[in-house]
Design a protein around this motif. Structure first.
Motif, short mmCIF file in Angstrom:
data_model
loop_
_atom_site.label_atom_id
_atom_site.label_comp_id
_atom_site.label_asym_id
_atom_site.label_seq_id
_atom_site.Cartn_x
_atom_site.Cartn_y
_atom_site.Cartn_z
N GLU A 1 -6.28 5.08 -0.78
CA GLU A 1 -7.18 4.78 0.32
C GLU A 1 -7.18 5.92 1.31
N ARG A 2 -8.34 6.12 1.94
CA ARG A 2 -8.47 7.13 2.98
C ARG A 2 -8.64 6.41 4.31
N ASN A 3 -7.79 6.72 5.27
CA ASN A 3 -7.86 6.12 6.59
C ASN A 3 -8.94 6.85 7.39
N ASP A 4 -10.11 6.22 7.53
CA ASP A 4 -11.25 6.83 8.21
C ASP A 4 -11.28 6.52 9.71
N LYS A 5 -10.22 5.92 10.23
CA LYS A 5 -10.24 5.48 11.62
C LYS A 5 -10.16 6.63 12.62
N SER A 6 -9.56 7.74 12.20
CA SER A 6 -9.47 8.89 13.09
C SER A 6 -9.50 10.18 12.27
N ILE A 7 -9.93 11.23 12.92
CA ILE A 7 -9.96 12.54 12.26
C ILE A 7 -8.74 13.32 12.74
N PRO A 8 -8.00 13.98 11.87
CA PRO A 8 -8.24 14.12 10.44
C PRO A 8 -7.86 12.84 9.70
N PHE A 9 -8.53 12.63 8.57
CA PHE A 9 -8.30 11.45 7.76
C PHE A 9 -6.93 11.50 7.12
N GLY A 10 -6.33 10.33 6.96
CA GLY A 10 -5.04 10.23 6.30
C GLY A 10 -5.18 9.50 4.98
N TRP A 11 -4.53 10.01 3.95
CA TRP A 11 -4.56 9.40 2.62
C TRP A 11 -3.25 8.66 2.37
N HIS A 12 -3.34 7.53 1.67
CA HIS A 12 -2.15 6.75 1.33
C HIS A 12 -2.46 5.86 0.14
N TRP A 13 -1.38 5.33 -0.46
CA TRP A 13 -1.54 4.37 -1.54
C TRP A 13 -2.08 3.08 -0.97
N SER A 14 -2.92 2.41 -1.72
CA SER A 14 -3.44 1.11 -1.34
C SER A 14 -2.29 0.11 -1.30
N SER A 15 -2.43 -0.89 -0.48
CA SER A 15 -1.39 -1.92 -0.41
C SER A 15 -1.27 -2.69 -1.71
N THR A 16 -2.28 -2.58 -2.57
CA THR A 16 -2.25 -3.26 -3.86
C THR A 16 -1.69 -2.38 -4.98
N ALA A 17 -1.26 -1.15 -4.63
CA ALA A 17 -0.78 -0.21 -5.64
C ALA A 17 0.45 -0.74 -6.37
N VAL A 18 0.51 -0.51 -7.67
CA VAL A 18 1.67 -0.90 -8.47
C VAL A 18 2.85 -0.06 -8.03
N GLY A 19 4.00 -0.71 -7.78
CA GLY A 19 5.19 -0.01 -7.29
C GLY A 19 5.67 1.10 -8.18
N GLU A 20 5.50 0.98 -9.50
CA GLU A 20 6.03 2.00 -10.40
C GLU A 20 5.27 3.31 -10.31
N LEU A 21 4.10 3.33 -9.67
CA LEU A 21 3.36 4.58 -9.54
C LEU A 21 4.00 5.51 -8.52
N ARG A 22 4.82 4.98 -7.66
CA ARG A 22 5.45 5.79 -6.63
C ARG A 22 6.91 5.99 -6.98
N GLY A 23 7.54 6.89 -6.27
CA GLY A 23 8.97 7.10 -6.46
C GLY A 23 9.27 7.91 -7.70
N ASN A 24 10.38 7.60 -8.33
CA ASN A 24 10.83 8.36 -9.51
C ASN A 24 10.16 7.84 -10.77
N PHE A 25 9.00 8.32 -11.02
CA PHE A 25 8.20 7.89 -12.15
C PHE A 25 7.94 9.09 -13.03
N ASP A 26 8.26 9.01 -14.29
CA ASP A 26 8.09 10.12 -15.23
C ASP A 26 6.80 9.90 -16.00
N LEU A 27 5.75 10.63 -15.63
CA LEU A 27 4.43 10.47 -16.21
C LEU A 27 4.43 10.72 -17.71
N LEU A 28 5.04 11.80 -18.15
CA LEU A 28 5.01 12.13 -19.57
C LEU A 28 5.68 11.05 -20.41
#
Length: 186
Positions: free
Chosen positions: A62-89
């Protein structure tokens, strides 16, 4: 796109995803440029913005459009395993693209010879079939229909063209057209 370039882009984008916070207000593109430099990627703010826009088509960002510059963050619905120590390969080489019991779609796609060589070593599924064509190969495999499949397809650039299912072909085509359009208008 050459394999080395694709791999460098994927590595950079994965590093970018790992830098994103889990909540608003998020982190700005300028801050992300510095964080990426700290981990060895020397890129412009515009490159980071393009990456974020492309990744937001695939990942729950998600992009926080409330103020400039915009801030990017994971959506509150994001799966927890996508963050942290996750080995993509490890994830992609595992069963990420495999269908769950009784589920899945038949993917049919034209692929480059380079991708065909990779898939011989790391098949998409147990029922995957590769057929040589005049130019490249055709792959047929039963895979899970979800964001990992879309992410993988998009990450292959011009090395893959989805033929079936038709809905997936249209969806990927639209995403690539939208991404290409952003490169036409600086």
């Amino acid at each position: 796109m050459p394999f080395a370039t694709t791999r460098a882009t994927l590595s950079r984008q994965w590093a970018l995803l790992r830098q994103l916070p889990s909540r608003s207000p998020g982190i700005t593109s300028a801050e992300l440029v510095w964080r990426l430099r700290d981990v060895g990627f020397n890129v412009s703010k515009r490159t980071v913005e393009r990456d974020l826009n492309e990744l937001s088509l695939i990942f729950p960002l998600e992009r926080n459009d409330k103020s400039i510059p915009f801030g990017w963050h994971w959506s509150s619905t994001a799966v927890g395993e996508l963050r942290g120590n996750f080995d993509l390969l490890t994830y992609l080489r595992g069963d990420a693209l495999q269908p769950a019991q009784g589920e899945g779609v038949e993917l049919v796609a034209r692929i480059s010879d380079t991708l065909a060589r990779q898939l011989r070593e790391t098949p998409l599924s147990t029922d995957m079939q590769l057929t040589a064509q005049e130019h490249g190969h055709r792959v047929r495999a039963t895979v899970s229909d979800g964001w990992p499949l879309r992410w993988w397809l998009l990450s292959q650039g011009d090395g893959v063209v989805v033929e079936q299912p038709e809905g997936l072909r249209e969806e990927i085509g639209k995403m690539l057209s939208n991404a290409a359009a952003q490169y036409q208008n600086p």
